[in-house]
Design a protein around this motif. Structure first.
Motif, short mmCIF file in Angstrom:
data_model
loop_
_atom_site.label_atom_id
_atom_site.label_comp_id
_atom_site.label_asym_id
_atom_site.label_seq_id
_atom_site.Cartn_x
_atom_site.Cartn_y
_atom_site.Cartn_z
N TYR A 49 2.57 3.20 -11.34
CA TYR A 49 2.78 2.35 -12.52
C TYR A 49 3.92 2.87 -13.38
O TYR A 49 4.67 2.08 -13.95
N ARG A 50 4.09 4.17 -13.47
CA ARG A 50 5.22 4.72 -14.23
C ARG A 50 6.55 4.35 -13.55
O ARG A 50 7.52 4.01 -14.22
N CYS A 51 6.56 4.40 -12.23
CA CYS A 51 7.76 4.01 -11.49
C CYS A 51 8.07 2.54 -11.73
O CYS A 51 9.22 2.16 -12.00
N CYS A 52 7.06 1.71 -11.66
CA CYS A 52 7.24 0.27 -11.87
C CYS A 52 7.69 -0.02 -13.30
O CYS A 52 8.58 -0.84 -13.53
N GLN A 53 7.10 0.70 -14.25
CA GLN A 53 7.50 0.53 -15.65
C GLN A 53 8.98 0.87 -15.82
O GLN A 53 9.72 0.13 -16.48
N LYS A 54 9.41 1.96 -15.22
CA LYS A 54 10.81 2.36 -15.30
C LYS A 54 11.71 1.29 -14.67
O LYS A 54 12.77 0.96 -15.21
N MET A 55 11.27 0.73 -13.54
CA MET A 55 12.05 -0.30 -12.88
C MET A 55 12.24 -1.50 -13.81
O MET A 55 13.34 -2.00 -13.99
N TYR A 56 11.14 -1.95 -14.44
CA TYR A 56 11.23 -3.09 -15.34
C TYR A 56 12.08 -2.78 -16.56
O TYR A 56 12.84 -3.63 -17.02
N ASN A 69 11.69 -9.71 -15.81
CA ASN A 69 10.24 -9.91 -15.78
C ASN A 69 9.69 -10.01 -14.37
O ASN A 69 8.50 -9.90 -14.17
N GLU A 70 10.53 -10.23 -13.40
CA GLU A 70 10.06 -10.37 -12.03
C GLU A 70 10.26 -9.07 -11.26
O GLU A 70 11.27 -8.41 -11.38
N SER A 71 9.26 -8.74 -10.47
CA SER A 71 9.31 -7.51 -9.68
C SER A 71 10.38 -7.62 -8.61
O SER A 71 10.49 -8.63 -7.93
N LYS A 72 11.14 -6.57 -8.47
CA LYS A 72 12.13 -6.50 -7.40
C LYS A 72 11.63 -5.60 -6.29
O LYS A 72 12.34 -5.30 -5.36
N SER A 73 10.40 -5.15 -6.43
CA SER A 73 9.81 -4.26 -5.44
C SER A 73 8.48 -4.83 -4.98
O SER A 73 7.67 -5.26 -5.79
N THR A 74 8.27 -4.81 -3.69
CA THR A 74 6.99 -5.28 -3.15
C THR A 74 5.86 -4.33 -3.52
O THR A 74 4.69 -4.69 -3.40
N ALA A 75 6.19 -3.13 -3.98
CA ALA A 75 5.17 -2.14 -4.34
C ALA A 75 4.64 -2.32 -5.76
O ALA A 75 3.63 -1.74 -6.11
N CYS A 76 5.33 -3.14 -6.57
CA CYS A 76 4.96 -3.26 -7.98
C CYS A 76 4.32 -4.61 -8.30
O CYS A 76 4.79 -5.65 -7.85
N PRO A 77 3.27 -4.55 -9.13
CA PRO A 77 2.70 -5.81 -9.63
C PRO A 77 3.64 -6.42 -10.68
O PRO A 77 4.64 -5.79 -11.07
N ILE A 78 3.30 -7.60 -11.16
CA ILE A 78 4.15 -8.25 -12.16
C ILE A 78 4.18 -7.42 -13.44
O ILE A 78 3.29 -6.60 -13.69
N ARG A 79 5.22 -7.64 -14.23
CA ARG A 79 5.48 -6.82 -15.41
C ARG A 79 4.29 -6.79 -16.37
O ARG A 79 3.94 -5.72 -16.89
N VAL A 104 1.15 -6.98 -15.83
CA VAL A 104 0.09 -6.12 -15.29
C VAL A 104 0.46 -4.65 -15.48
O VAL A 104 -0.37 -3.83 -15.88
N VAL A 105 1.72 -4.33 -15.24
CA VAL A 105 2.20 -2.95 -15.42
C VAL A 105 2.06 -2.55 -16.89
O VAL A 105 1.55 -1.46 -17.20
#
Length: 78
Positions: A36-43, A49-59, A61-62
């Motif tokens: 989730y920290r990785c996904c947060q950093k990505m966003y 607002n849209e995930s660019k990674s198949t590993a991350c849920p939508i913004r 949710v993060v």
């Protein structure tokens, strides 16, 4: 800025941990938090607002999960 699939490594680490721990999710909470920290950093770095990674849920949710993690950490420090 994380590459679109940078969080894939964190997602795979969760799967490995779950397998090793008979799918006991609480034993893998640090790996879930890392994802989730990785996904947060990505966003934050993409400002999208849209995930660019198949590993991350939508913004949303993060963001909700990160708020919950911070609340839980605050409670543990008391």
């Amino acid at each position: 800025m994380p590459a679109p699939q940078d969080c894939q490594e964190e997602a795979c680490a969760i799967q490995s941990c779950l397998t090793k721990n008979n799918y006991n999710e609480s034993a893998c909470s640090s790996y879930v938090e890392a994802l989730y920290r990785c996904c947060q950093k990505m966003y934050e770095t993409t400002n999208d607002n849209e995930s660019k990674s198949t590993a991350c849920p939508i913004r949303s949710v993060v963001e909700r999960k990160m708020k919950r993690i911070e609340v839980e950490k605050g409670q543990n420090e008391q």
